[in-house]
Design a protein around this motif. Structure first.
Motif, PDB file in Angstrom:
ATOM      1  N   ASP A  91       0.843  -1.188   0.000  1.00  0.00           N
ATOM      2  CA  ASP A  91       0.000   0.000   0.000  1.00  0.00           C
ATOM      3  C   ASP A  91       0.885   1.248   0.000  1.00  0.00           C
ATOM      4  OD1 ASP A  91      -1.735   2.068   0.571  1.00  0.00           O
ATOM      5  OD2 ASP A  91      -1.835   1.584   2.703  1.00  0.00           O
ATOM      6  N   ARG A  92       0.764   2.061  -1.028  1.00  0.00           N
ATOM      7  CA  ARG A  92       1.564   3.273  -1.114  1.00  0.00           C
ATOM      8  C   ARG A  92       0.682   4.439  -1.556  1.00  0.00           C
ATOM      9  NH1 ARG A  92       1.889  -0.573  -4.783  1.00  0.00           N
ATOM     10  NH2 ARG A  92       2.180  -0.124  -6.993  1.00  0.00           N
ATOM     11  N   LYS A  93       0.994   5.610  -1.071  1.00  0.00           N
ATOM     12  CA  LYS A  93       0.200   6.791  -1.377  1.00  0.00           C
ATOM     13  C   LYS A  93       1.022   7.748  -2.236  1.00  0.00           C
ATOM     14  CE  LYS A  93      -2.616   6.567   2.798  1.00  0.00           C
ATOM     15  NZ  LYS A  93      -3.038   7.273   4.035  1.00  0.00           N
ATOM     16  N   ILE A  94       0.516   7.993  -3.433  1.00  0.00           N
ATOM     17  CA  ILE A  94       1.237   8.788  -4.419  1.00  0.00           C
ATOM     18  C   ILE A  94       0.314   9.861  -4.973  1.00  0.00           C
ATOM     19  CG2 ILE A  94       2.459   8.704  -6.635  1.00  0.00           C
ATOM     20  CD1 ILE A  94       2.812   5.636  -6.043  1.00  0.00           C
ATOM     21  N   SER A  95       0.835  11.067  -5.119  1.00  0.00           N
ATOM     22  CA  SER A  95       0.079  12.129  -5.778  1.00  0.00           C
ATOM     23  C   SER A  95       0.843  12.606  -7.001  1.00  0.00           C
ATOM     24  CB  SER A  95      -0.168  13.303  -4.833  1.00  0.00           C
ATOM     25  OG  SER A  95      -1.172  12.987  -3.898  1.00  0.00           O
ATOM     26  N   ALA A 170      -2.705  17.148  -2.590  1.00  0.00           N
ATOM     27  CA  ALA A 170      -1.678  16.122  -2.396  1.00  0.00           C
ATOM     28  C   ALA A 170      -1.333  15.968  -0.917  1.00  0.00           C
ATOM     29  CB  ALA A 170      -0.430  16.479  -3.193  1.00  0.00           C
ATOM     30  N   LEU A 171      -1.279  17.087  -0.201  1.00  0.00           N
ATOM     31  CA  LEU A 171      -0.979  17.044   1.223  1.00  0.00           C
ATOM     32  C   LEU A 171      -2.113  16.390   2.011  1.00  0.00           C
ATOM     33  CD1 LEU A 171       0.572  20.601   1.677  1.00  0.00           C
ATOM     34  CD2 LEU A 171       1.782  18.418   1.583  1.00  0.00           C
ATOM     35  N   TYR A 172      -3.353  16.682   1.627  1.00  0.00           N
ATOM     36  CA  TYR A 172      -4.496  16.091   2.319  1.00  0.00           C
ATOM     37  C   TYR A 172      -4.490  14.568   2.160  1.00  0.00           C
ATOM     38  CZ  TYR A 172      -9.197  15.488   4.170  1.00  0.00           C
ATOM     39  OH  TYR A 172     -10.266  15.102   4.942  1.00  0.00           O
ATOM     40  N   ALA A 173      -4.011  14.098   1.025  1.00  0.00           N
ATOM     41  CA  ALA A 173      -3.965  12.656   0.759  1.00  0.00           C
ATOM     42  C   ALA A 173      -2.839  11.958   1.519  1.00  0.00           C
ATOM     43  CB  ALA A 173      -3.802  12.409  -0.739  1.00  0.00           C
ATOM     44  N   ASP A 174      -2.044  12.742   2.280  1.00  0.00           N
ATOM     45  CA  ASP A 174      -0.907  12.180   3.028  1.00  0.00           C
ATOM     46  C   ASP A 174       0.072  11.452   2.119  1.00  0.00           C
ATOM     47  OD1 ASP A 174      -1.739  13.083   5.571  1.00  0.00           O
ATOM     48  OD2 ASP A 174      -3.106  11.367   5.764  1.00  0.00           O
ATOM     49  N   SER A 175       0.232  11.959   0.922  1.00  0.00           N
ATOM     50  CA  SER A 175       1.115  11.299  -0.039  1.00  0.00           C
ATOM     51  C   SER A 175       2.565  11.401   0.406  1.00  0.00           C
ATOM     52  CB  SER A 175       0.955  11.941  -1.420  1.00  0.00           C
ATOM     53  OG  SER A 175      -0.374  11.828  -1.862  1.00  0.00           O
ATOM     54  N   ASN A 176       3.259  10.273   0.404  1.00  0.00           N
ATOM     55  CA  ASN A 176       4.671  10.304   0.766  1.00  0.00           C
ATOM     56  C   ASN A 176       5.574  10.332  -0.459  1.00  0.00           C
ATOM     57  OD1 ASN A 176       4.250   7.548   0.131  1.00  0.00           O
ATOM     58  ND2 ASN A 176       3.985   7.052   2.293  1.00  0.00           N
ATOM     59  N   LEU A 177       4.946  10.304  -1.639  1.00  0.00           N
ATOM     60  CA  LEU A 177       5.648  10.550  -2.894  1.00  0.00           C
ATOM     61  C   LEU A 177       4.775  11.504  -3.706  1.00  0.00           C
ATOM     62  CD1 LEU A 177       7.675  10.110  -5.219  1.00  0.00           C
ATOM     63  CD2 LEU A 177       6.429   8.011  -5.808  1.00  0.00           C
ATOM     64  N   ILE A 178       5.317  12.673  -4.041  1.00  0.00           N
ATOM     65  CA  ILE A 178       4.596  13.636  -4.878  1.00  0.00           C
ATOM     66  C   ILE A 178       5.393  13.852  -6.153  1.00  0.00           C
ATOM     67  CG2 ILE A 178       3.611  15.943  -5.075  1.00  0.00           C
ATOM     68  CD1 ILE A 178       3.323  16.058  -2.093  1.00  0.00           C
ATOM     69  N   ILE A 179       4.714  13.705  -7.274  1.00  0.00           N
ATOM     70  CA  ILE A 179       5.336  13.875  -8.588  1.00  0.00           C
ATOM     71  C   ILE A 179       4.739  15.106  -9.255  1.00  0.00           C
ATOM     72  CG2 ILE A 179       5.629  12.862 -10.879  1.00  0.00           C
ATOM     73  CD1 ILE A 179       5.421  10.094  -9.470  1.00  0.00           C
ATOM     74  N   ARG A 206       8.917  13.643   2.784  1.00  0.00           N
ATOM     75  CA  ARG A 206       8.508  12.841   1.627  1.00  0.00           C
ATOM     76  C   ARG A 206       9.565  12.912   0.528  1.00  0.00           C
ATOM     77  NH1 ARG A 206       5.331  17.029   2.455  1.00  0.00           N
ATOM     78  NH2 ARG A 206       3.660  15.745   3.283  1.00  0.00           N
ATOM     79  N   ILE A 207       9.308  12.160  -0.527  1.00  0.00           N
ATOM     80  CA  ILE A 207      10.127  12.213  -1.737  1.00  0.00           C
ATOM     81  C   ILE A 207       9.363  13.015  -2.780  1.00  0.00           C
ATOM     82  CG2 ILE A 207      11.132  10.846  -3.621  1.00  0.00           C
ATOM     83  CD1 ILE A 207      11.400   8.528  -1.579  1.00  0.00           C
TER      84      ILE A 207
END
Length: 239
Positions: A91-95, A170-179, A206-207
């Protein structure tokens, strides 16, 4: 457009704190092509860094991002998040924040909490994300605040404000990878500086990976990666 990816299934390994993404010996080509797009790519992305990704048109920038996020699988090699090889059980969270943000004809609140049911929306978290995206003062000036309706295609907001709304989402989604894909390409000089200043602060937990052709964008990057000759090489960063 922004697309938040949540890979959620039963019996998954959940990654709440993404420290590294490791690409090892990745090989890839499309089924309808003879030539390889990538041959033995090796690169590690570390939390706390912004990576600028550059390369000629057609070099494979979008392809490598699709491999990194798990949207396509390489012919060979591995992609690991915190030493876990990514598959449907991770499970990974990406925006993904593109040049043209896709906004709903709905409220600011619903656009930031994209995909959430009304009764699940955390207002305190909405306000915190707006503050981090430097939208707090704008919201205070709006009579309806976060309940302000966004018109079709965001016509009642400027390009910079739309990009900030994307960042807040993207921040609300708690994404730890933002592209980011060319995040400042359609903005004026002053707004570019403001957006880049906001993006630069996202690296902390995050990355961040940013596709760009802009030297100004690259100034905030900790590392610059170039796709060339079926591989990825790190360029000297003179900042």
């Amino acid at each position: 457009m922004i697309l938040s990816k949540f890979f959620m299934k039963d019996n998954v390994s959940k990654i709440d704190d993404l420290n590294t993404i490791n690409i090892k010996d990745v090989v890839f080509r499309y089924a309808d092509r003879k030539d390889l797009i990538f041959e033995s790519v090796n690169i590690t992305f570390n939390k706390g860094n912004i990576y600028g990704l550059v390369g000629e048109t057609g070099s494979g920038k979008t392809t490598i991002l699709n491999i990194i996020t798990g949207l396509i699988k390489p012919l060979g090699g591995t992609v690991k998040y915190n030493n876990l090889e990514i598959d449907d059980r991770v499970d990974r969270k990406i925006s993904y924040v593109s040049q043209s943000t896709c906004l709903q004809n709905s409220t600011i609140k619903n656009n930031i909490a994209f995909g959430c049911h009304e009764n699940e929306i955390d207002i305190n978290k909405i306000n915190s994300c707006l503050k981090s995206a430097k939208l707090e003062q704008l919201i205070k000036k709006l009579p309806d605040g976060i309940e302000t309706k966004i018109s079709e295609l965001g016509a009642n907001f400027s390009g910079g404000q739309i990009q900030r709304l994307s960042i807040a989402r993207a921040l609300y989604a708690d994404s730890n990878l933002i592209i980011f894909d060319e995040p400042t390409s359609s903005l004026d000089e002053s707004t570019k500086n403001e957006i880049l200043n906001t993006i630069s602060k996202l690296r902390k937990n995050r990355i961040v990976i940013m596709i760009t052709h802009s030297k100004m964008d690259l100034n905030i990057c900790d590392k610059i990666l170039e796709i060339k000759n079926q591989s990825i090489v790190e360029l000297k960063n003179d900042k």
